[in-house]
Motif scaffolding. Structure first.
Motif, PDB file in Angstrom:
ATOM      1  N   SER A 194       6.918  -6.700   3.325  1.00 28.97           N
ATOM      2  CA  SER A 194       7.931  -7.029   4.335  1.00 28.97           C
ATOM      3  C   SER A 194       7.865  -6.106   5.548  1.00 28.97           C
ATOM      4  CB  SER A 194       9.322  -6.923   3.714  1.00 28.97           C
ATOM      5  OG  SER A 194       9.601  -5.569   3.340  1.00 28.97           O
ATOM      6  N   GLY A 195       7.110  -5.020   5.436  1.00 30.55           N
ATOM      7  CA  GLY A 195       7.039  -4.041   6.500  1.00 30.55           C
ATOM      8  C   GLY A 195       7.886  -2.807   6.247  1.00 30.55           C
ATOM      9  N   GLU A 196       8.776  -2.865   5.273  1.00 34.88           N
ATOM     10  CA  GLU A 196       9.613  -1.707   4.971  1.00 34.88           C
ATOM     11  C   GLU A 196       8.764  -0.568   4.421  1.00 34.88           C
ATOM     12  OE1 GLU A 196      13.331  -0.319   2.062  1.00 34.88           O
ATOM     13  OE2 GLU A 196      12.583  -2.385   1.963  1.00 34.88           O
ATOM     14  N   GLU A 197       9.129   0.654   4.782  1.00 39.77           N
ATOM     15  CA  GLU A 197       8.497   1.838   4.221  1.00 39.77           C
ATOM     16  C   GLU A 197       9.511   2.573   3.341  1.00 39.77           C
ATOM     17  OE1 GLU A 197       6.731   4.351   7.146  1.00 39.77           O
ATOM     18  OE2 GLU A 197       5.037   2.981   7.454  1.00 39.77           O
ATOM     19  N   ILE A 198       9.041   3.034   2.168  1.00 38.41           N
ATOM     20  CA  ILE A 198       9.909   3.731   1.223  1.00 38.41           C
ATOM     21  C   ILE A 198       9.325   5.109   0.955  1.00 38.41           C
ATOM     22  CG2 ILE A 198      10.921   3.722  -1.081  1.00 38.41           C
ATOM     23  CD1 ILE A 198      10.607   0.711  -1.149  1.00 38.41           C
ATOM     24  N   PRO A 199       9.993   6.163   1.397  1.00 37.11           N
ATOM     25  CA  PRO A 199       9.549   7.516   1.041  1.00 37.11           C
ATOM     26  C   PRO A 199      10.031   7.860  -0.372  1.00 37.11           C
ATOM     27  CG  PRO A 199      11.471   7.648   2.456  1.00 37.11           C
ATOM     28  CD  PRO A 199      11.150   6.186   2.312  1.00 37.11           C
ATOM     29  N   ALA A 200       9.188   8.545  -1.139  1.00 38.84           N
ATOM     30  CA  ALA A 200       9.548   8.890  -2.519  1.00 38.84           C
ATOM     31  C   ALA A 200       8.854  10.177  -2.923  1.00 38.84           C
ATOM     32  CB  ALA A 200       9.163   7.764  -3.473  1.00 38.84           C
ATOM     33  N   THR A 256       3.619  16.612  -0.557  1.00 41.68           N
ATOM     34  CA  THR A 256       5.074  16.675  -0.722  1.00 41.68           C
ATOM     35  C   THR A 256       5.727  15.346  -1.041  1.00 41.68           C
ATOM     36  OG1 THR A 256       5.445  16.371   1.665  1.00 41.68           O
ATOM     37  CG2 THR A 256       5.223  18.636   0.848  1.00 41.68           C
ATOM     38  N   ARG A 257       5.061  14.213  -0.727  1.00 41.39           N
ATOM     39  CA  ARG A 257       5.717  12.933  -0.981  1.00 41.39           C
ATOM     40  C   ARG A 257       4.738  11.777  -0.916  1.00 41.39           C
ATOM     41  NH1 ARG A 257      10.407  11.425   2.003  1.00 41.39           N
ATOM     42  NH2 ARG A 257      11.011  13.539   1.530  1.00 41.39           N
ATOM     43  N   VAL A 258       5.248  10.616  -1.329  1.00 42.99           N
ATOM     44  CA  VAL A 258       4.523   9.350  -1.236  1.00 42.99           C
ATOM     45  C   VAL A 258       5.296   8.449  -0.277  1.00 42.99           C
ATOM     46  CG1 VAL A 258       3.642   7.350  -2.514  1.00 42.99           C
ATOM     47  CG2 VAL A 258       3.810   9.571  -3.651  1.00 42.99           C
ATOM     48  N   THR A 259       4.582   7.720   0.571  1.00 47.13           N
ATOM     49  CA  THR A 259       5.221   6.718   1.415  1.00 47.13           C
ATOM     50  C   THR A 259       4.644   5.358   1.063  1.00 47.13           C
ATOM     51  OG1 THR A 259       5.512   8.306   3.218  1.00 47.13           O
ATOM     52  CG2 THR A 259       5.714   5.972   3.771  1.00 47.13           C
ATOM     53  N   ALA A 260       5.484   4.520   0.463  1.00 48.29           N
ATOM     54  CA  ALA A 260       5.060   3.183   0.057  1.00 48.29           C
ATOM     55  C   ALA A 260       5.344   2.190   1.168  1.00 48.29           C
ATOM     56  CB  ALA A 260       5.779   2.767  -1.218  1.00 48.29           C
ATOM     57  N   ARG A 261       4.450   1.204   1.334  1.00 48.22           N
ATOM     58  CA  ARG A 261       4.625   0.144   2.327  1.00 48.22           C
ATOM     59  C   ARG A 261       4.763  -1.182   1.602  1.00 48.22           C
ATOM     60  NH1 ARG A 261       0.333   3.012   3.790  1.00 48.22           N
ATOM     61  NH2 ARG A 261      -1.090   1.306   3.266  1.00 48.22           N
ATOM     62  N   LEU A 262       5.821  -1.903   1.902  1.00 50.22           N
ATOM     63  CA  LEU A 262       6.028  -3.217   1.318  1.00 50.22           C
ATOM     64  C   LEU A 262       5.441  -4.293   2.210  1.00 50.22           C
ATOM     65  CD1 LEU A 262       9.701  -2.935  -0.002  1.00 50.22           C
ATOM     66  CD2 LEU A 262       7.559  -2.143  -1.049  1.00 50.22           C
ATOM     67  N   GLY A 304       0.828  -1.194   0.000  1.00 50.45           N
ATOM     68  CA  GLY A 304       0.000   0.000   0.000  1.00 50.45           C
ATOM     69  C   GLY A 304       0.861   1.242   0.000  1.00 50.45           C
ATOM     70  N   PHE A 305       0.216   2.389   0.040  1.00 52.96           N
ATOM     71  CA  PHE A 305       0.956   3.654   0.061  1.00 52.96           C
ATOM     72  C   PHE A 305       0.021   4.760   0.524  1.00 52.96           C
ATOM     73  CE2 PHE A 305      -0.601   2.864  -4.244  1.00 52.96           C
ATOM     74  CZ  PHE A 305      -1.361   3.996  -4.497  1.00 52.96           C
ATOM     75  N   ASP A 306       0.633   5.815   1.023  1.00 56.30           N
ATOM     76  CA  ASP A 306      -0.070   7.045   1.364  1.00 56.30           C
ATOM     77  C   ASP A 306       0.667   8.191   0.682  1.00 56.30           C
ATOM     78  OD1 ASP A 306      -1.985   5.949   3.367  1.00 56.30           O
ATOM     79  OD2 ASP A 306      -0.140   5.505   4.480  1.00 56.30           O
ATOM     80  N   GLN A 307      -0.030   9.273   0.476  1.00 55.88           N
ATOM     81  CA  GLN A 307       0.615  10.433  -0.128  1.00 55.88           C
ATOM     82  C   GLN A 307       0.039  11.713   0.438  1.00 55.88           C
ATOM     83  OE1 GLN A 307      -0.240  11.555  -4.234  1.00 55.88           O
ATOM     84  NE2 GLN A 307      -1.820   9.965  -4.369  1.00 55.88           N
ATOM     85  N   ASP A 308       0.847  12.765   0.397  1.00 57.66           N
ATOM     86  CA  ASP A 308       0.382  14.108   0.713  1.00 57.66           C
ATOM     87  C   ASP A 308       0.916  15.038  -0.363  1.00 57.66           C
ATOM     88  OD1 ASP A 308       3.079  14.651   1.358  1.00 57.66           O
ATOM     89  OD2 ASP A 308       2.751  14.286   3.487  1.00 57.66           O
TER      90      ASP A 308
END
Length: 494
Positions: free
Chosen positions: A143-149, A135-141, A129-133
């Motif tokens: 595995s539990g890792e979060e990736i800001p982009a 200024t950025r997107v935060t993706a969730r894998l 999944g992912f959330d966005q605002d």
């Protein structure tokens, strides 16, 4: 910058971004790289795109530009034809024929380009999944890792997780009963120098031999059960289909490495963008396989989006530039759906005639060379010529002061704009633009045989600004320096 999906679309986009110095991650749900041949053709426009990354010549050595179609009807040999024998290279079109080769070869070549920029595909990484605002997107894998982009692009296929998470409608229709079984097979007993095509009232069987391998791509109408439903494909089923269509028992399936079922699906995403999340390739559009435009349309999506995201992320353009991606590419996808649907109908109807084969789908529409964006907000015309802003910028040979041939595509290669000044000095411009004078000015290139002027439809002095994706941005008279400067200023202010 995060790309979800490591097929041709995602890899083309990643290569474009990495070449511009943008930090990019490419995640792929599968634990390993795909091995099935899947799409097996690059059209001329895709070959031009990949030439910009320096890999087309290598791919040409791994595939076939010409193929003889060996056609049968009701099991009987009818004729051999070469639908490409009349196609010749011209100064403005360096790759007039498509190229037959497995999609896996294309992906491997693009991964090697990407690795040269220090980026590796991250396998076994599933987007949860992912959330966005703003200024950025935060993706969730998973595995539990979060990736800001800064941005996320879904290149994750027709069943796109990204598209579903965005809630974007995938408009169109599907038909689970109209299907083809496909696979990569090892064969005995069939001449490998031909694309064998059997047609009859029972349907079709197509067997294509890949260059420098013992693998054939198998495509056929499926077997059906007592209720008329398609039967799941299997090696034994492939053998039965071969015997049914050919009437031969000496053509034997001795191995399979990939088996799948393709079903008719014609769909287009309602939107290509929601905030900082975008769609490209099959995640945005799926269509019939006739004409071989699936992989090609995805590559060209990535090519269009790559320079725009790169310019925004490196501060060379305002964020509004990204809106031109759906503005330009969604109408192209809609047109592609119409082309491939019509081609599928044509094959179904005309293949009932002995001697007719897949050449019936060949047209200017399937080459990709006519794809342009005249309607785009990025297109600015000042000249009334054969070519207009938004059109593909043709190739042509020029000569430098020492008599060496310099092709326009060599000047275009990279992520910069190119300004061609025909018959006048090239203005000195700041920013991501390289100027070249043709037949005038300081240190000019020479259009001795007039190929460049003919290709661009230019007679007198003129300026032509070419975008990083090799489409014409602007045309102007020789006094159009301020128009060019204004265009580049507008990009920065978008």
């Amino acid at each position: 910058m995060l790309i979800v999906g490591a097929g041709p679309t995602g890899l083309t986009l990643a290569c474009s971004l990495a070449r511009q110095g943008v930090g990019v991650r490419v995640i792929e749900k599968s634990p390993g790289f795909q091995t099935g041949s899947r799409g097996k053709g690059l059209n001329p426009r895709s070959l031009e795109v990949l030439a910009d990354f320096g890999i087309t010549e290598r791919l040409l050595g791994a595939g076939r530009e010409r193929e003889v179609f060996r056609k049968y009807f009701d099991g009987e040999f009818i004729t051999d034809t070469d639908p490409h024998e009349d196609i010749r290279r011209t100064p403005d079109v360096p790759y007039p024929r498509g190229l037959f080769l497995p999609q896996t070869r294309v992906e491997q070549a693009l991964r090697e380009v990407l690795a040269g920029y220090g980026v590796e595909v991250e396998l076994g990484c599933e987007l949860a999944g992912f959330d966005q605002d703003e200024t950025r997107v935060t993706a969730r894998l998973a595995s539990g890792e979060e990736i800001p982009a800064d941005y996320l692009v879904g290149c994750d296929g027709g069943r796109s997780t990204v598209r579903k998470r965005l809630g974007i409608a995938f408009e169109g229709s599907g038909d689970r009963e109209t299907a083809m079984v496909v696979g990569d097979v090892e064969l005995e007993g069939l001449e490998p120098g031909y694309w064998h095509q059997w047609f009859s009232a029972k349907g079709a069987l197509l067997l294509y031999p890949f260059e420098s391998t013992t693998t054939w791509q198998f495509q056929a109408n499926p077997e059906r059960d007592a209720d008329g439903r398609p039967v799941e494909p299997s090696p034994e089923g492939f053998q039965r289909i071969i015997e049914q269509h050919t009437g031969r028992t000496d053509v034997r399936v001795v191995g399979t490495s990939w088996i799948s079922t393709w079903r008719v699906n014609v769909r287009l995403a309602e939107r290509y963008r929601v905030g900082r999340v975008l769609l490209a390739g099959d995640a945005a559009h799926v269509h019939p396989i006739a004409g071989g435009l699936g992989m090609n349309t995805g590559i060209q999506d990535g090519w269009n989006l790559g320079w725009k995201l790169g310019y925004v992320l490196t501060g060379q353009a305002g964020p509004g530039l990204i809106d031109s991606y759906p503005e330009e590419r969604r109408p192209v996808a809609a047109r592609t759906l119409d082309i491939t649907t019509a081609a599928m109908t044509t094959v179904a109807e005309r293949s009932r005639t002995p001697g007719v084969g897949l050449e019936v789908v060949r047209s200017d529409d399937t080459t990709g060379l006519n794809v342009g964006y005249r309607w785009s907000s990025l297109a600015t015309d000042g000249l009334d010529g054969v070519l207009q802003a938004g059109d593909r910028a043709p190739d042509a040979p020029l000569t430098d002061g020492e008599g060496r041939i310099v092709r326009l595509f060599e000047l275009f290669a990279g992520s910069h704009f190119t300004l061609l000044a025909f018959g006048c000095p090239a203005p000195r411009l700041d920013g991501p633009v390289r100027g070249f004078a043709v037949d005038a000015g300081e240190d000019p290139l020479y259009d001795k045989d007039g190929h460049a002027r003919r290709a661009y439809g230019i007679e007198g002095p003129a300026l032509v600004l070419v975008r990083p994706d090799n489409h014409i941005a602007l045309t102007a008279g020789s006094d159009g320096e301020e128009a060019v400067r204004g265009y580049l200023r507008r990009l920065r202010g978008l």
